[in-house]
Design an enzyme around this catalytic site. Sequence first.
Site, short mmCIF file in Angstrom:
data_model
loop_
_atom_site.label_atom_id
_atom_site.label_comp_id
_atom_site.label_asym_id
_atom_site.label_seq_id
_atom_site.Cartn_x
_atom_site.Cartn_y
_atom_site.Cartn_z
N GLU A 42 0.77 -1.14 -0.15
CA GLU A 42 -0.02 0.12 0.14
C GLU A 42 0.84 1.24 -0.05
OE1 GLU A 42 -2.95 -0.08 3.17
OE2 GLU A 42 -3.47 -2.13 2.49
N HIS A 65 -7.98 1.06 1.37
CA HIS A 65 -8.08 0.93 2.73
C HIS A 65 -9.02 1.65 3.45
CE1 HIS A 65 -5.19 -0.72 6.06
NE2 HIS A 65 -6.47 -0.57 6.51
#
Length: 328
Positions: A261, A280
């Site tokens: 990420e 997220h």
Amino acid sequence: MKIVVADPIFLTEAYRRRLDHLGEVDVYDTYPADDAGFRDRIRDAEVVVVGRYGMRADAFAAAPHLRMVAVWQTGYDHVDLEAATRAGVVVSNVPAYAFEAVAEFVFAYALALLRRVHVADARLRGGGFDWREYCGRQLMGMTIGVIGTGDIGTRVVQIAHGFGMRVLSTTAHPSPERARRLGLEFVDLKTLLAESDILTLHVPLTPSTERMIGARELALMKPGAILINTSRGRVIDEGALVEALAARRLAGAGLDVFEHEPLPQESPLRQLDNVLLSPHIAFLTEESMDECTFTTIQNIEHFAAGRPENVVNPGVLERGAAPRLQQP
């Protein structure tokens, strides 16, 4: 004391005033460009608040006055706990929040994938309006497999009952009493994978859960099933999932978390039309953000008073790392 909010968090003026009462505060509302920039931000800090940006060993070495890291979330796998303990730094997290937010998000994904909402939206924007292209499926009567029945998983189970779904789960220690109380069936993982129309993951990232869903497990899943992950990206073997989705062995996936990420631009997940992706954000509601910040600041206040709470590296307390810090 010097408090540094080192990357973006939800921080209202009221919460900022509570931090100001504890000492000198620096707040950064952007992510650092790199690790060197992060180290510069925290160099003089006694307390560091971190959201998604990691605290590796070199960060602790760069902050000689650091006494506490307040993690503005539940997960703390991005903080080097061994380095923190060696440095005598208390690390606290927010262990209980966003149950409703994450559980509801699971069903937002499930409904969107089953009813092909994302496909319909894209095609309508392109000029299409043929209703015959979007025949979907309904949740009632489906089987949902819930891996992890902590607070979030339990709320998922409750919502699933509202849709008239059958619920399966798996655990090393099945309890008939708990199964009755939750209204689910505890089965082995093989059975859960084979019988679930929807598989949703709610486990922390640990050595035992890392890549717990790999090529073998994906091959055991019911053809046409949907996988939803709102836990941690590395719980799934992402490469194996891409292969299963590309081959249409699975009908689709809803992924809020990833192995890396931010999700790399070159990720093949971006090219698949049977995947919903989000950055997220399953936890992200006004209510959960307020709850998270409240607990984070409370963690700092209690640490400053010599009563640390929600400590995820308790061994550090044996080293006397919880002094009462002087307040203005």
